[in-house]
Design an enzyme around this catalytic site. Structure first.
Site, short mmCIF file in Angstrom:
data_model
loop_
_atom_site.label_atom_id
_atom_site.label_comp_id
_atom_site.label_asym_id
_atom_site.label_seq_id
_atom_site.Cartn_x
_atom_site.Cartn_y
_atom_site.Cartn_z
CD GLN A 158 59.90 75.57 131.86
OE1 GLN A 158 60.46 75.17 132.87
NE2 GLN A 158 58.68 75.19 131.56
CG HIS A 210 49.27 71.20 134.39
ND1 HIS A 210 49.30 71.26 135.76
CD2 HIS A 210 50.54 71.36 133.97
CE1 HIS A 210 50.56 71.42 136.15
NE2 HIS A 210 51.32 71.49 135.10
CG HIS A 235 47.65 73.49 138.31
ND1 HIS A 235 47.63 74.34 137.23
CD2 HIS A 235 48.96 73.38 138.66
CE1 HIS A 235 48.84 74.75 136.95
NE2 HIS A 235 49.68 74.18 137.80
O1 PAF Z 1 57.28 73.46 133.36
C1 PAF Z 1 57.42 72.29 133.76
O2 PAF Z 1 56.51 71.67 134.32
C2 PAF Z 1 58.77 71.62 133.58
O3 PAF Z 1 59.81 72.53 133.70
C3 PAF Z 1 58.88 70.81 132.27
C4 PAF Z 1 58.77 71.72 131.05
C5 PAF Z 1 57.79 69.76 132.23
C6 PAF Z 1 60.22 70.12 132.20
O4 PAF Z 1 60.39 69.23 133.27
#
Ligand code: PAF
Length: 281
Positions: A152, A36, A33
């Site tokens: 994350q 990204h 989307h």
């Molecule tokens: O954030 C994401 O889309 C996922 O957690 C990643 C970093 C691609 C790992 O699968």
């Protein structure tokens, strides 16, 4: 743009790029989307070769977290990568990635077990394991991540530091709809009325931020956010926390406070965050 499916192919494809300049990796699970796109654009401006990985990582989904239902659409994803002028798309099969659950794992202890990690045990271990593998395969100079996944990002930063990956991390701002809803691949599960309901996550964060800026305690800000989430029909709050941006534990007496929320809306579990700055500090 070259689409490659195997580790050998991606390494061969990147060899000349590596000799010529910096490589940037945008790791994704597809369903791309505008969030990204912003990562791809940042990479395109900064590095010589832009690599996008498209892989829905089974290890980061718990037993009832919808791995099979996760939105997939390679054709549309490749079109986005092409439009944003990626050089290489690494789209491996599950067999190529060969990630057998619970065998070889990478864990950042502590940070992975609190807040979002408490709600999703083993999620961050799955993320770290695939990210470690992607870093070994692509060997990028810069890794591009979105601010929406703030915990994350902190965990990946720790992983990169502790395992000496020698990659720098660029975190790009969250891209939002006009009503504040953070873009997420999971928004694809929602009807238009659910999308409207989901904007409450951002409203709760704004209210929490205002409280912190007015010198309310973290607990007061948490209560305010929780109440706003709970009052929205169709939204089931999971957590609303005010934490230290580095440790994800109770905030210090001064300095910024990170507000993080998670809630279920229809079939989607959504997360979002905002940083609040206190007058003192
Ligand atoms: O954030 C994401 O889309 C996922 O957690 C990643 C970093 C691609 C790992 O699968």
């Amino acid at each position: 743009m070259k689409v490659v499916r195997t580790v050998d192919e991606v390494r061969a494809e990147l060899a000349p790029h590596r000799a010529a300049g910096a490589i940037g990796l945008v790791p994704t699970m597809g369903a791309l989307h505008d969030g990204h796109r912003s990562l791809l654009r940042a990479a395109r401006q900064a590095v010589d070769a832009v690599v996008v990985s498209l892989f829905v990582n089974p290890l980061q989904f718990g037993p009832h977290e919808g791995f099979s239902a996760y939105p997939r659409g390679e054709g549309a994803d490749l079109a986005v990568c092409e439009q944003e002028r990626a050089d290489v798309v690494f789209a491996p099969s599950a067999e190529e990635m060969a990630m057998e659950s619970g065998v070889t794992t990478v864990t950042v202890a502590g940070l992975s077990e609190i807040v979002e990690g408490r709600a999703r045990p083993s999620h961050f271990q799955g993320v770290c394991t695939v990210v470690a593998k992607l870093l070994n395969i692509v060997r990028p100079d810069v890794l591009y991540l979105g601010q929406k996944d703030v915990q994350q990002n902190a965990i990946i930063a720790r992983l990169v530091e502790d395992l000496s990956y020698g990659v720098s991390i660029t975190v790009c701002p969250t891209v939002r709809q006009p009503d504040g809803l953070a873009l997420s691949s999971r928004n694809a599960y929602l009807s238009s009325s659910q999308l409207t309901d989901a904007a409450v996550l951002h409203r709760a964060l704004l209210a929490g931020r205002a409280r912190i800026e007015q010198e309310a305690t973290p607990e007061e800000a948490e209560r305010e956010m929780q109440e706003i989430l709970a009052a929205q029909q169709g939204v089931e709050p999971d957590y609303a926390r005010a934490v230290d941006p580095h440790s994800f534990k109770a905030p210090k007496d001064e300095g910024p406070v990170l507000l993080v929320v998670a809630a279920r809306v229809g079939g989607a579990r959504l997360i979002d965050n905002l940083t609040a700055h206190r007058a003192r500090g």
